[in-house]
Design a protein around this motif. Structure first.
Motif, PDB file in Angstrom:
ATOM      1  N   LEU A   8       0.825  -1.208   0.000  1.00 46.13           N
ATOM      2  CA  LEU A   8       0.000   0.000   0.000  1.00 46.13           C
ATOM      3  C   LEU A   8       0.860   1.259   0.000  1.00 46.13           C
ATOM      4  O   LEU A   8       0.528   2.256  -0.650  1.00 46.13           O
ATOM      5  CB  LEU A   8      -0.932  -0.009   1.215  1.00 46.13           C
ATOM      6  N   VAL A   9       1.961   1.228   0.747  1.00 45.25           N
ATOM      7  CA  VAL A   9       2.883   2.362   0.762  1.00 45.25           C
ATOM      8  C   VAL A   9       3.431   2.616  -0.649  1.00 45.25           C
ATOM      9  O   VAL A   9       3.474   3.752  -1.121  1.00 45.25           O
ATOM     10  CB  VAL A   9       4.039   2.118   1.752  1.00 45.25           C
ATOM     11  N   ILE A  10       3.834   1.538  -1.333  1.00 46.82           N
ATOM     12  CA  ILE A  10       4.351   1.675  -2.698  1.00 46.82           C
ATOM     13  C   ILE A  10       3.261   2.182  -3.637  1.00 46.82           C
ATOM     14  O   ILE A  10       3.509   3.043  -4.496  1.00 46.82           O
ATOM     15  CB  ILE A  10       4.928   0.343  -3.192  1.00 46.82           C
ATOM     16  N   GLU A  11       2.048   1.659  -3.478  1.00 46.42           N
ATOM     17  CA  GLU A  11       0.951   2.137  -4.328  1.00 46.42           C
ATOM     18  C   GLU A  11       0.744   3.628  -4.139  1.00 46.42           C
ATOM     19  O   GLU A  11       0.550   4.373  -5.110  1.00 46.42           O
ATOM     20  CB  GLU A  11      -0.340   1.375  -4.003  1.00 46.42           C
ATOM     21  N   ARG A  12       0.807   4.078  -2.903  1.00 43.24           N
ATOM     22  CA  ARG A  12       0.637   5.513  -2.645  1.00 43.24           C
ATOM     23  C   ARG A  12       1.782   6.310  -3.269  1.00 43.24           C
ATOM     24  O   ARG A  12       1.558   7.409  -3.803  1.00 43.24           O
ATOM     25  CB  ARG A  12       0.567   5.767  -1.138  1.00 43.24           C
ATOM     26  N   LEU A  13       3.003   5.771  -3.206  1.00 42.26           N
ATOM     27  CA  LEU A  13       4.127   6.444  -3.828  1.00 42.26           C
ATOM     28  C   LEU A  13       3.925   6.594  -5.334  1.00 42.26           C
ATOM     29  O   LEU A  13       4.250   7.628  -5.918  1.00 42.26           O
ATOM     30  CB  LEU A  13       5.422   5.666  -3.576  1.00 42.26           C
ATOM     31  N   LEU A  14       3.399   5.551  -5.961  1.00 43.78           N
ATOM     32  CA  LEU A  14       3.193   5.596  -7.411  1.00 43.78           C
ATOM     33  C   LEU A  14       2.068   6.563  -7.788  1.00 43.78           C
ATOM     34  O   LEU A  14       2.083   7.140  -8.879  1.00 43.78           O
ATOM     35  CB  LEU A  14       2.908   4.193  -7.950  1.00 43.78           C
ATOM     36  N   VAL A  15       1.127   6.751  -6.890  1.00 42.96           N
ATOM     37  CA  VAL A  15       0.103   7.772  -7.119  1.00 42.96           C
ATOM     38  C   VAL A  15       0.751   9.160  -7.132  1.00 42.96           C
ATOM     39  O   VAL A  15       0.279  10.072  -7.815  1.00 42.96           O
ATOM     40  CB  VAL A  15      -1.007   7.687  -6.054  1.00 42.96           C
ATOM     41  N   SER A  16       1.868   9.296  -6.414  1.00 43.87           N
ATOM     42  CA  SER A  16       2.589  10.571  -6.406  1.00 43.87           C
ATOM     43  C   SER A  16       3.056  10.950  -7.798  1.00 43.87           C
ATOM     44  O   SER A  16       3.187  12.143  -8.115  1.00 43.87           O
ATOM     45  CB  SER A  16       3.790  10.500  -5.458  1.00 43.87           C
ATOM     46  N   ASP A  17       3.328   9.951  -8.649  1.00 42.27           N
ATOM     47  CA  ASP A  17       3.684  10.245 -10.041  1.00 42.27           C
ATOM     48  C   ASP A  17       2.540  11.000 -10.721  1.00 42.27           C
ATOM     49  O   ASP A  17       2.761  11.939 -11.498  1.00 42.27           O
ATOM     50  CB  ASP A  17       3.958   8.954 -10.812  1.00 42.27           C
ATOM     51  N   GLU A  18       1.318  10.562 -10.443  1.00 36.78           N
ATOM     52  CA  GLU A  18       0.150  11.199 -11.050  1.00 36.78           C
ATOM     53  C   GLU A  18      -0.074  12.593 -10.470  1.00 36.78           C
ATOM     54  O   GLU A  18      -0.481  13.517 -11.180  1.00 36.78           O
ATOM     55  CB  GLU A  18      -1.076  10.318 -10.858  1.00 36.78           C
ATOM     56  N   VAL A  19       0.187  12.726  -9.157  1.00 36.60           N
ATOM     57  CA  VAL A  19       0.075  14.050  -8.536  1.00 36.60           C
ATOM     58  C   VAL A  19       1.057  15.004  -9.209  1.00 36.60           C
ATOM     59  O   VAL A  19       0.717  16.150  -9.540  1.00 36.60           O
ATOM     60  CB  VAL A  19       0.355  13.967  -7.023  1.00 36.60           C
TER      61      VAL A  19
END
Length: 222
Positions: free
Chosen positions: A57-68
């Motif tokens: 989940l932490v990694i998934e949130r990090l990858l959402v940062s790419d979209e941010v």
């Protein structure tokens, strides 16, 4: 040898052994490099160990940062948004209390998530500025992204609750975190900025301050 030294040594040993194993696995050396737009395969992207679900989940949130970052790049929206960050942490405190998670622990953990996200955004801004040809050509909707982040907050709080006992055991937690970090980073092919951000994001997972082993070089994300 004190507890922190023993913990670090054991975590580093597990990390090195795991890296040698995972890097020789077929899925870790598959041809090509996954871009940030490509979804992870559920069959290969799950970190190992008892902290695997939390780390995933932490990694998934990090990858959402790419979209941010893609949503903000080239606009007036700053990476730093203290007002929004304070609102998020207040919401986390309220949700943690309702979910049976220690509120101070949850706030510290999510402060690390915010810091890690900003590290990713800054790294991507720097890359896209230096290499305009790599910059995103579409701008994701921040409103849609925030819905995903809200879902991840709920899921992360659940995992903090589920792993509370483990995270109170310094040596076991550090070893399990090293296992999850290394396997997750290699399987997701995280590049150096994302690996550094992952270390930041997991800094307070273990109650002793989150001593973890360095994540080794894997096939990088581009």
């Amino acid at each position: 040898m004190n507890l922190r030294t023993r913990t670090t040594h054991r975590a580093a040993t597990v990390g090195l052994l795991l890296a040698a194993t995972v890097l020789t696995a077929p899925q870790a050396v598959a041809a090509g490099t996954r871009t940030s737009a490509e979804p992870a395969s559920s069959a290969t992207a799950k970190p190992l160990g008892r902290l695997g679900p939390l780390t995933a989940l932490v990694i998934e949130r990090l990858l959402v940062s790419d979209e941010v970052a893609a949503a903000k790049f080239g606009t007036d929206s700053p990476v730093e948004d203290p007002v929004r960050e304070a609102q998020v942490l207040e919401q986390v405190r309220a949700q943690a209390e309702a979910a049976g998670v220690d509120a101070d622990t949850a706030v510290a953990f999510f402060r690390d998530q915010i810091t890690a996200s900003k590290e990713v955004q800054r790294a991507l801004f720097a890359r896209w500025t230096a290499h305009p040809e790599e910059a995103p050509t579409t701008r994701p909707d921040l409103g849609v992204i925030r819905v995903r982040l809200d879902r991840l907050t709920t899921d992360l709080l659940a995992e903090l609750r589920n792993t509370a006992e483990l995270r109170d055991r310094p040596v076991t937690c550090s070893v399990q975190l090293a296992l999850a970090e290394v396997s997750g980073a290699v399987r997701e092919r995280l590049d150096a900025p994302h690996r550094r951000a992952l270390s930041t994001a997991t800094n307070s997972v273990c109650r002793t301050g989150g001593t973890v082993s360095p994540v080794p070089q894997g096939t990088p994300r581009s």
